[in-house]
Design a protein around this motif. Structure first.
Motif, PDB file in Angstrom:
ATOM      1  N   ARG A   1       0.811  -1.221   0.000  1.00  0.00           N
ATOM      2  CA  ARG A   1       0.000   0.000   0.000  1.00  0.00           C
ATOM      3  C   ARG A   1       0.843   1.269   0.000  1.00  0.00           C
ATOM      4  N   THR A   2       2.151   1.127   0.217  1.00  0.00           N
ATOM      5  CA  THR A   2       3.020   2.311   0.280  1.00  0.00           C
ATOM      6  C   THR A   2       4.020   2.365  -0.878  1.00  0.00           C
TER       7      THR A   2
ATOM      8  N   MET B   1       3.801   8.693  -5.041  1.00  0.00           N
ATOM      9  CA  MET B   1       2.443   8.156  -5.095  1.00  0.00           C
ATOM     10  C   MET B   1       1.849   8.195  -3.697  1.00  0.00           C
ATOM     11  N   HIS B   2       0.600   8.595  -3.597  1.00  0.00           N
ATOM     12  CA  HIS B   2      -0.062   8.612  -2.299  1.00  0.00           C
ATOM     13  C   HIS B   2      -0.333   7.184  -1.831  1.00  0.00           C
ATOM     14  N   TYR B   3      -0.728   7.070  -0.581  1.00  0.00           N
ATOM     15  CA  TYR B   3      -1.011   5.771   0.026  1.00  0.00           C
ATOM     16  C   TYR B   3      -2.048   4.993  -0.789  1.00  0.00           C
ATOM     17  N   GLU B   4      -1.694   3.788  -1.192  1.00  0.00           N
ATOM     18  CA  GLU B   4      -2.543   2.851  -1.945  1.00  0.00           C
ATOM     19  C   GLU B   4      -2.736   3.211  -3.424  1.00  0.00           C
ATOM     20  N   TRP B   5      -2.156   4.326  -3.901  1.00  0.00           N
ATOM     21  CA  TRP B   5      -2.362   4.692  -5.301  1.00  0.00           C
ATOM     22  C   TRP B   5      -1.788   3.632  -6.250  1.00  0.00           C
ATOM     23  N   THR B   6      -0.573   3.182  -5.974  1.00  0.00           N
ATOM     24  CA  THR B   6       0.053   2.171  -6.831  1.00  0.00           C
ATOM     25  C   THR B   6      -0.763   0.886  -6.819  1.00  0.00           C
TER      26      THR B   6
ATOM     27  N   TRP C   1      -3.928   0.635  -6.347  1.00  0.00           N
ATOM     28  CA  TRP C   1      -5.151   0.853  -7.115  1.00  0.00           C
ATOM     29  C   TRP C   1      -4.878   0.824  -8.622  1.00  0.00           C
TER      30      TRP C   1
ATOM     31  N   GLU D   1       5.672   5.767  -2.578  1.00  0.00           N
ATOM     32  CA  GLU D   1       5.639   6.965  -1.733  1.00  0.00           C
ATOM     33  C   GLU D   1       7.041   7.579  -1.664  1.00  0.00           C
ATOM     34  N   PRO D   2       7.135   8.902  -1.592  1.00  0.00           N
ATOM     35  CA  PRO D   2       6.039   9.877  -1.432  1.00  0.00           C
ATOM     36  C   PRO D   2       5.450  10.377  -2.759  1.00  0.00           C
TER      37      PRO D   2
END
Length: 223
Positions: free
Chosen positions: A52-53, A59-64, A66, A56-57
């Motif tokens: 979920r990370t 990509m925001h949390y869970e963006w990858t 998703w 980062e930073p």
């Protein structure tokens, strides 16, 4: 041009092959991640958090995660739609049965359609069980996938559903990998044996890898 390709039988088979290979790549990565459960709750839960990370930073949390989910969902839809339309096209082209029966096809070939349906239903159940917790038994704990997996495979129906689905995955890969190779032009008389051996090996390794988790819970190795 895209519409012309999609409307053709070759185009649909190509979409089906490419989307199938995308899902196969995901299955390999997913299986390897699942096997981390044998290293303990801390390691497995940390791996789930890391997913979920990723990025980062930037990509925001869970963006990858998703992005991966969306790509996978598109692959599943493309695979299912192309398979259904090819099946309907085949039926329309041959409304009457052959006078002389063709040679008996392999079990995997004859069960590809039913296997696809089984896997589609399993995906829905799997998401509701271990992602949203909607149908989870034993009390779903957000952020604790290790405990949730143990809960699921501590029930007879959780094991039954998963084992049947993974056997269907194995049969699907066994035929699908070789078929995709033929569609994409990788097959030939000299390479057919190697491709079939690779398909069998992938099917066996993925099935065994995925089944290792419920077997580990049932035998108490994972608890």
């Amino acid at each position: 041009m895209a519409r012309t390709v999609w409307d053709s039988t070759v185009g649909k088979k190509t979409v089906m092959a490419v989307s199938g290979l995308v899902m196969l790549l995901y299955l390999v990565v997913h299986m390897l991640g699942n096997l981390k459960i044998f290293f303990g709750a801390g390691e497995f839960n940390h791996y789930a958090h890391w997913l979920r990370t990723i990025g980062e930073p930037f990509m925001h949390y869970e963006w990858t995660l998703w992005v991966v989910r969306v790509v996978l969902a598109l692959a599943v839809v493309a695979h299912a739609v192309s398979a259904y339309q090819l099946s309907r096209r085949d039926i329309r082209a041959r409304p009457a049965k052959y006078v002389h029966k063709k040679a008996r096809a392999s079990y995997a070939t004859r069960t590809m359609r039913w296997g696809g349906i089984i896997l589609a239903l399993f995906i829905v159940w799997h998401l509701l069980d271990l992602t949203t917790g909607t149908v989870h038994s034993g009390g779903f704990e957000s952020g604790k996938p290790y405990q949730n997996v143990v809960d699921t495979f501590s029930t007879w129906y959780g094991n039954t559903i998963y084992i049947v689905a993974m056997l269907a995955v194995g049969l699907h890969i066994r035929h699908g990998f070789w078929s995709a190779a033929q569609t994409l032009g990788a097959g030939s008389r000299t390479r057919d044996r190697a491709l079939k051996t690779t398909a069998n090996a992938l099917a066996l390794l993925l099935t065994a890898g995925f089944l290792a988790v419920p077997v580990g819970v049932m035998t108490g190795v994972v608890s």
